[in-house]
Design a protein around this motif. Structure first.
Motif, PDB file in Angstrom:
ATOM      1  N   PRO A 123       0.804  -1.223   0.000  1.00 39.22           N
ATOM      2  CA  PRO A 123       0.000   0.000   0.000  1.00 39.22           C
ATOM      3  C   PRO A 123       0.842   1.280   0.000  1.00 39.22           C
ATOM      4  CG  PRO A 123       0.139  -0.864   2.222  1.00 39.22           C
ATOM      5  CD  PRO A 123       0.871  -1.841   1.346  1.00 39.22           C
ATOM      6  N   ARG A 124       2.161   1.131   0.069  1.00 36.84           N
ATOM      7  CA  ARG A 124       3.018   2.298   0.240  1.00 36.84           C
ATOM      8  C   ARG A 124       3.589   2.796  -1.078  1.00 36.84           C
ATOM      9  NH1 ARG A 124       8.493   2.851   3.997  1.00 36.84           N
ATOM     10  NH2 ARG A 124       8.949   5.018   3.409  1.00 36.84           N
ATOM     11  N   PHE A 125       3.606   4.146  -1.228  1.00 37.02           N
ATOM     12  CA  PHE A 125       4.242   4.801  -2.367  1.00 37.02           C
ATOM     13  C   PHE A 125       5.393   5.663  -1.862  1.00 37.02           C
ATOM     14  CE2 PHE A 125       0.306   3.700  -4.399  1.00 37.02           C
ATOM     15  CZ  PHE A 125       0.568   3.653  -5.754  1.00 37.02           C
ATOM     16  N   TRP A 126       6.428   5.789  -2.691  1.00 39.67           N
ATOM     17  CA  TRP A 126       7.481   6.763  -2.413  1.00 39.67           C
ATOM     18  C   TRP A 126       8.125   7.182  -3.727  1.00 39.67           C
ATOM     19  CZ3 TRP A 126       8.097   1.567  -1.152  1.00 39.67           C
ATOM     20  CH2 TRP A 126       9.145   0.894  -1.783  1.00 39.67           C
ATOM     21  N   LEU A 127       8.857   8.275  -3.685  1.00 37.47           N
ATOM     22  CA  LEU A 127       9.527   8.786  -4.874  1.00 37.47           C
ATOM     23  C   LEU A 127      10.766   7.957  -5.177  1.00 37.47           C
ATOM     24  CD1 LEU A 127       9.302  12.569  -3.993  1.00 37.47           C
ATOM     25  CD2 LEU A 127       8.271  11.542  -6.007  1.00 37.47           C
ATOM     26  N   ASN A 128      10.979   7.627  -6.447  1.00 34.61           N
ATOM     27  CA  ASN A 128      12.217   6.971  -6.844  1.00 34.61           C
ATOM     28  C   ASN A 128      13.294   8.042  -7.063  1.00 34.61           C
ATOM     29  OD1 ASN A 128      11.803   8.129  -9.368  1.00 34.61           O
ATOM     30  ND2 ASN A 128      10.895   6.280 -10.247  1.00 34.61           N
ATOM     31  N   PRO A 129      14.540   7.665  -7.376  1.00 35.39           N
ATOM     32  CA  PRO A 129      15.589   8.688  -7.546  1.00 35.39           C
ATOM     33  C   PRO A 129      15.230   9.778  -8.548  1.00 35.39           C
ATOM     34  CG  PRO A 129      16.595   6.532  -7.363  1.00 35.39           C
ATOM     35  CD  PRO A 129      15.108   6.308  -7.400  1.00 35.39           C
ATOM     36  N   SER A 130      14.601   9.403  -9.653  1.00 32.67           N
ATOM     37  CA  SER A 130      14.200  10.408 -10.636  1.00 32.67           C
ATOM     38  C   SER A 130      13.172  11.376 -10.042  1.00 32.67           C
ATOM     39  CB  SER A 130      13.611   9.717 -11.873  1.00 32.67           C
ATOM     40  OG  SER A 130      13.005  10.656 -12.743  1.00 32.67           O
ATOM     41  N   GLY A 131      12.202  10.820  -9.299  1.00 36.95           N
ATOM     42  CA  GLY A 131      11.187  11.671  -8.686  1.00 36.95           C
ATOM     43  C   GLY A 131      11.763  12.563  -7.609  1.00 36.95           C
ATOM     44  N   LYS A 132      12.726  12.038  -6.833  1.00 33.16           N
ATOM     45  CA  LYS A 132      13.354  12.860  -5.794  1.00 33.16           C
ATOM     46  C   LYS A 132      14.087  14.043  -6.399  1.00 33.16           C
ATOM     47  CE  LYS A 132      14.045   9.071  -2.512  1.00 33.16           C
ATOM     48  NZ  LYS A 132      15.056   8.210  -1.862  1.00 33.16           N
ATOM     49  N   LYS A 133      14.829  13.800  -7.457  1.00 33.64           N
ATOM     50  CA  LYS A 133      15.562  14.892  -8.105  1.00 33.64           C
ATOM     51  C   LYS A 133      14.599  15.964  -8.601  1.00 33.64           C
ATOM     52  CE  LYS A 133      19.485  12.045  -9.584  1.00 33.64           C
ATOM     53  NZ  LYS A 133      20.228  11.475 -10.739  1.00 33.64           N
ATOM     54  N   LYS A 134      13.484  15.526  -9.156  1.00 38.39           N
ATOM     55  CA  LYS A 134      12.499  16.480  -9.653  1.00 38.39           C
ATOM     56  C   LYS A 134      11.883  17.284  -8.511  1.00 38.39           C
ATOM     57  CE  LYS A 134       9.969  14.981 -12.989  1.00 38.39           C
ATOM     58  NZ  LYS A 134       8.937  14.252 -13.777  1.00 38.39           N
ATOM     59  N   ALA A 135      11.537  16.588  -7.415  1.00 38.09           N
ATOM     60  CA  ALA A 135      10.943  17.269  -6.262  1.00 38.09           C
ATOM     61  C   ALA A 135      11.935  18.242  -5.632  1.00 38.09           C
ATOM     62  CB  ALA A 135      10.477  16.245  -5.227  1.00 38.09           C
ATOM     63  N   ILE A 136      13.194  17.829  -5.521  1.00 42.85           N
ATOM     64  CA  ILE A 136      14.226  18.707  -4.945  1.00 42.85           C
ATOM     65  C   ILE A 136      14.401  19.951  -5.798  1.00 42.85           C
ATOM     66  CG2 ILE A 136      16.711  18.886  -4.520  1.00 42.85           C
ATOM     67  CD1 ILE A 136      16.583  15.886  -3.693  1.00 42.85           C
ATOM     68  N   LYS A 137      14.428  19.774  -7.105  1.00 47.76           N
ATOM     69  CA  LYS A 137      14.590  20.919  -8.008  1.00 47.76           C
ATOM     70  C   LYS A 137      13.430  21.896  -7.864  1.00 47.76           C
ATOM     71  CE  LYS A 137      15.444  22.111 -12.847  1.00 47.76           C
ATOM     72  NZ  LYS A 137      15.629  21.574 -14.229  1.00 47.76           N
ATOM     73  N   LEU A 138      12.206  21.365  -7.795  1.00 44.39           N
ATOM     74  CA  LEU A 138      11.031  22.222  -7.640  1.00 44.39           C
ATOM     75  C   LEU A 138      11.056  22.947  -6.301  1.00 44.39           C
ATOM     76  CD1 LEU A 138       8.299  19.794  -9.025  1.00 44.39           C
ATOM     77  CD2 LEU A 138       8.984  21.960 -10.076  1.00 44.39           C
ATOM     78  N   TYR A 139      11.402  22.219  -5.245  1.00 50.33           N
ATOM     79  CA  TYR A 139      11.420  22.811  -3.905  1.00 50.33           C
ATOM     80  C   TYR A 139      12.499  23.877  -3.791  1.00 50.33           C
ATOM     81  CZ  TYR A 139      12.090  23.200   1.147  1.00 50.33           C
ATOM     82  OH  TYR A 139      12.230  23.690   2.419  1.00 50.33           O
ATOM     83  N   GLU A 140      13.719  23.555  -4.214  1.00 52.69           N
ATOM     84  CA  GLU A 140      14.821  24.507  -4.087  1.00 52.69           C
ATOM     85  C   GLU A 140      14.586  25.742  -4.950  1.00 52.69           C
ATOM     86  OE1 GLU A 140      17.172  24.490  -2.003  1.00 52.69           O
ATOM     87  OE2 GLU A 140      17.028  22.477  -1.172  1.00 52.69           O
ATOM     88  N   SER A 141      13.975  25.551  -6.118  1.00 53.20           N
ATOM     89  CA  SER A 141      13.653  26.700  -6.973  1.00 53.20           C
ATOM     90  C   SER A 141      12.625  27.602  -6.301  1.00 53.20           C
ATOM     91  CB  SER A 141      13.121  26.208  -8.321  1.00 53.20           C
ATOM     92  OG  SER A 141      12.708  27.296  -9.126  1.00 53.20           O
ATOM     93  N   ARG A 142      11.608  27.002  -5.709  1.00 47.02           N
ATOM     94  CA  ARG A 142      10.589  27.778  -4.998  1.00 47.02           C
ATOM     95  C   ARG A 142      11.194  28.514  -3.814  1.00 47.02           C
ATOM     96  NH1 ARG A 142       6.229  30.951  -4.909  1.00 47.02           N
ATOM     97  NH2 ARG A 142       4.860  30.565  -3.125  1.00 47.02           N
ATOM     98  N   LYS A 143      12.125  27.874  -3.130  1.00 45.38           N
ATOM     99  CA  LYS A 143      12.753  28.465  -1.955  1.00 45.38           C
ATOM    100  C   LYS A 143      13.542  29.723  -2.300  1.00 45.38           C
ATOM    101  CE  LYS A 143      16.019  26.334   0.300  1.00 45.38           C
ATOM    102  NZ  LYS A 143      16.768  25.237   0.925  1.00 45.38           N
ATOM    103  N   GLN A 144      14.016  29.808  -3.547  1.00 46.23           N
ATOM    104  CA  GLN A 144      14.789  30.974  -3.961  1.00 46.23           C
ATOM    105  C   GLN A 144      13.918  32.096  -4.520  1.00 46.23           C
ATOM    106  OE1 GLN A 144      17.901  31.161  -3.070  1.00 46.23           O
ATOM    107  NE2 GLN A 144      17.673  29.070  -2.287  1.00 46.23           N
ATOM    108  N   ASP A 145      12.627  31.857  -4.657  1.00 44.45           N
ATOM    109  CA  ASP A 145      11.734  32.922  -5.124  1.00 44.45           C
ATOM    110  C   ASP A 145      11.767  34.088  -4.148  1.00 44.45           C
ATOM    111  OD1 ASP A 145      11.003  31.525  -7.323  1.00 44.45           O
ATOM    112  OD2 ASP A 145       9.045  30.890  -6.584  1.00 44.45           O
TER     113      ASP A 145
END
Length: 503
Positions: A440-462
Motif C-alpha cells: 500500500p506504500r508509495f514513495w519517490l524513486n531517484p528520478s522523482g526525488k531529483k524532480k521534487a528537490i529541483k522544484l522545492y529549491e527553486s521555490r525556496k529561492q523565489d
C-alpha cells in the motif's frame, strides 16, 4: 600596500585560531609584516576608511579596536612588545597606522570588561540609538535594529539590512551508493560507476544525503569547520538527523527557556501561528477557485476555514487551538482534493492525507516536500542559536523537534503545498517514471526525488515582498528572519513574528 619589508605568516596564528590567554582573546590575523626587525599585524578591509574634516584618513573605531587586539595577541605570541598595527582599506586604497600605546591598551581593556559583563548577563543588549551605526554593522542581520524600530514606529518603513538571498546553495546527493570525499577545498561526489563531480566548498550552504550515500571523515571535518550543515534523509523520504555547528551561547537559550515557560506568551504565539496558517490555507484555496466552478464545490469547506480562523483569537488553551487547526486542515485538504480530482485517471489526484505510510503518489510527494521543509526549519533554528527541542505550540511527543514543527506551520503552504498542487496540475509527474510502490506504500524513486528537490529549491529561492515589513527577500532567507523575529518575542521587543501572511 606600502613598499618595503617582508610579509610572513605564522602558521599557529595565520592558519589556525591564535590565542592570547592573558587577555582572553582569540582571532586570526590577516597578515604579519616585518619592517626593520619589527613585526606589524595587518588587517584588510573591503570598505573605505574614515575621512576626517581635514581630509585625512583614519580607521573606524571598531576596526581600531580589532587592530589593537591583534597587536596584543601577536605580542603574547612573540613575547616582545608590538607597538604598531595597520589597517588597509581596499575601497579607497588607504593604509592607516594605529599606535598601540598605553591609552589604546586601556581602551581594549575597557572593551573586554564590557564584553565580559554582557556575556554574564542573560539580557540582550539594546540596539544602537544612532541609526547610522547600524547601516554598515555586520551584526545588523542578527539583532534586526530596523525591524525593532518598525515594531515601535509602524509609520516608519524599515531599511532592509537583512540579506535578500543566500549566496550559497543547498547540495543534495540522491544516487544510492554515491560517496562524498574531500579534495582540497572542494567536495567530490563519486557515483557507483566512478563518475565524479567537484563542487567548491565556498559555494555550499548545506549537504543533504538521501538514502545509502557515504561521506568520508575528512569531508565531515571540512564541512563542520566551514559551518556547513549535513542532513540525512532515508531512501523513503524520512528525515533522520543532522550535523550542525550551533551558533550563539547559553544566554540566548536561557532567554528562550524563560520565554517559553511563560504560558501567557506561549499561548499568544500559538494563536498567532495557527491564525497565520489557517489564513494562508484559506487565501490559497480562494485563489485556486477564483472564477471557476470549484468555488461552489468548496463553499462549505471555505466557510469552515473562515469559522476556525474567527475562533482562534478566542482560544484559551493549546487543546482548543489544536482542535481548530485540525478542523481547518480537514477542510483545506478537502479543497485540495477538489483541485486535483481531474488528475484521477493519471493516478495523481489527492483524496485524503495519509502519512505513515503515504498511500498514493500525491501523499508521497507531499511527505517528501515536508521532510525537506523540516530540514530547513531545523537548520534555520540552529543557525540563529536557539534550541529546536523547546517549542511553544507543539509538544515533545515524538522524535521531531517541537520548535521546528512550530516554524513549519508558516511555510507548509508556500513551500510544500503550492509546489505539490502546482506541479501536479502542470502535469510534471508520471506515476510510472517518478514513483515506486510496495504494497500500500508509495514513495519517490531517484528520478522523482531529483524532480521534487529541483522544484522545492527553486521555490525556496523565489523572492517575496514581506507584507508587514515591506522589503523583499527569498523564502530561504525568510525562514531565518522569522526565527530571529521569534527570538525578539521573549527578548523584550515583540510584535512581528508570524505576521507575514505568506503567499
Amino acid at each position: 600596500m606600502t613598499a618595503g619589508g617582508n610579509t610572513s605568516c605564522f602558521p599557529s596564528i595565520r592558519q589556525s585560531k591564535g590565542c592570547c590567554w592573558k587577555a582572553g582573546l582569540y582571532g586570526r590575523i590577516d597578515c604579519i609584516r616585518t619592517e626593520k626587525g619589527r613585526k606589524i599585524p595587518f588587517e584588510y578591509k573591503r570598505g573605505r576608511s574614515r575621512v576626517m574634516p581635514d581630509g585625512t584618513s583614519e580607521a573606524w573605531p571598531s576596526d581600531t579596536l580589532q587592530a589593537i587586539a591583534y597587536a596584543v595577541l601577536l605580542e603574547e605570541r612573540l613575547g616582545s612588545a608590538v607597538n604598531e598595527a595597520r589597517i588597509h582599506y581596499g575601497a579607497d586604497r588607504k593604509t592607516v597606522t594605529i599606535k598601540v600605546d598605553t591609552a589604546m591598551r586601556r581602551t581594549l581593556k575597557r572593551a573586554l570588561e564590557r564584553a565580559r559583563e554582557l556575556r554574564r548577563s542573560t539580557r540582550r543588549p539594546p540596539i544602537a540609538e544612532n541609526e547610522r551605526l547600524c547601516a554598515r554593522c555586520s551584526l545588523a542581520p542578527v539583532c534586526l535594529p530596523e525591524e525593532e524600530r518598525f515594531a515601535e514606529q509602524p509609520e516608519r518603513p524599515p531599511i532592509r539590512l537583512f540579506p535578500e538571498k543566500h549566496e550559497t546553495w543547498d547540495m543534495h546527493v540522491v544516487e544510492a551508493g554515491s560517496t562524498i570525499r574531500r579534495s582540497g577545498d572542494s567536495l567530490v561526489v563519486e557515483n557507483q560507476e566512478g563518475n565524479k563531480q567537484s563542487y567548491p566548498i565556498r559555494q555550499i550552504h548545506s549537504v543533504t544525503l538521501h538514502g545509502p550515500v557515504q561521506m568520508s571523515t575528512q569531508t565531515l571535518h571540512l564541512c563542520s569547520e566551514q559551518g556547513i550543515s549535513i542532513h540525512w534523509i532515508t531512501g523513503g523520504g524520512k528525515y533522520i538527523g543532522s550535523l550542525m555547528r550551533a551558533a550563539g551561547g547559553v544566554q540566548r537559550r536561557m532567554r528562550q527557556y524563560g520565554g517559553l515557560v511563560n504560558e501567557e506568551l506561549a499561548l499568544l504565539l500559538s494563536a498567532r501561528l495557527v491564525a497565520a496558517k489557517i489564513e494562508m490555507q484559506l487565501r490559497y484555496m480562494l485563489r485556486l477557485s477564483r472564477g471557476n466552478e470549484r468555488r461552489n464545490a468548496m463553499s462549505s469547506h471555505l466557510q469552515m476555514m473562515r469559522n476556525m480562523l474567527k475562533y482562534v483569537g478566542k482560544s484559551r488553551t493549546r487543546q482548543e487551538m489544536l482542535g481548530l487547526e485540525g478542523n481547518a486542515a480537514r477542510a483545506y485538504f478537502a479543497c485540495i482534493a477538489i483541485c486535483t480530482e481531474h488528475r484521477m485517471s493519471e493516478g495523481l489526484a489527492f483524496t485524503h492525507r495519509s502519512r505513515r505510510p503515504p498511500k498514493d503518489p500525491f501523499n508521497a510527494l507531499l511527505s517528501f516536500l515536508y521532510s525537506l521543509l523540516y530540514r530547513d526549519c531545523v537548520q534555520a533554528i540552529v543557525t540563529v542559536g536557539l534550541d529546536p527541542t523547546i517549542g511553544f505550540y507543539h509538544q515533545p511527543r515524538s522524535g521531531a523537534y517541537p520548535l521546528a514543527l512550530d516554524l513549519m506551520e508558516l511555510f507548509r503552504v508556500p513551500l510544500a503545498d503550492m509546489v505539490a498542487v502546482g506541479s501536479v496540475n502542470r502535469m510534471q509527474w508520471s506515476v510510472e517514471k517518478d514513483f515506486e510502490q510496495a504494497g500500500p506504500r508509495f514513495w519517490l524513486n531517484p528520478s522523482g526525488k531529483k524532480k521534487a528537490i529541483k522544484l522545492y529549491e527553486s521555490r525556496k529561492q523565489d523572492v517575496w515582498k514581506h507584507p508587514v515589513i515591506g522589503y523583499s527577500l527569498s523564502y530561504a532567507r525568510l525562514m531565518e528572519l522569522e526565527v530571529r523575529l521569534l527570538e525578539k518575542e521573549w527578548s523584550g521587543k515583540p510584535g512581528l513574528f508570524a505576521l507575514n501572511k505568506i503567499r
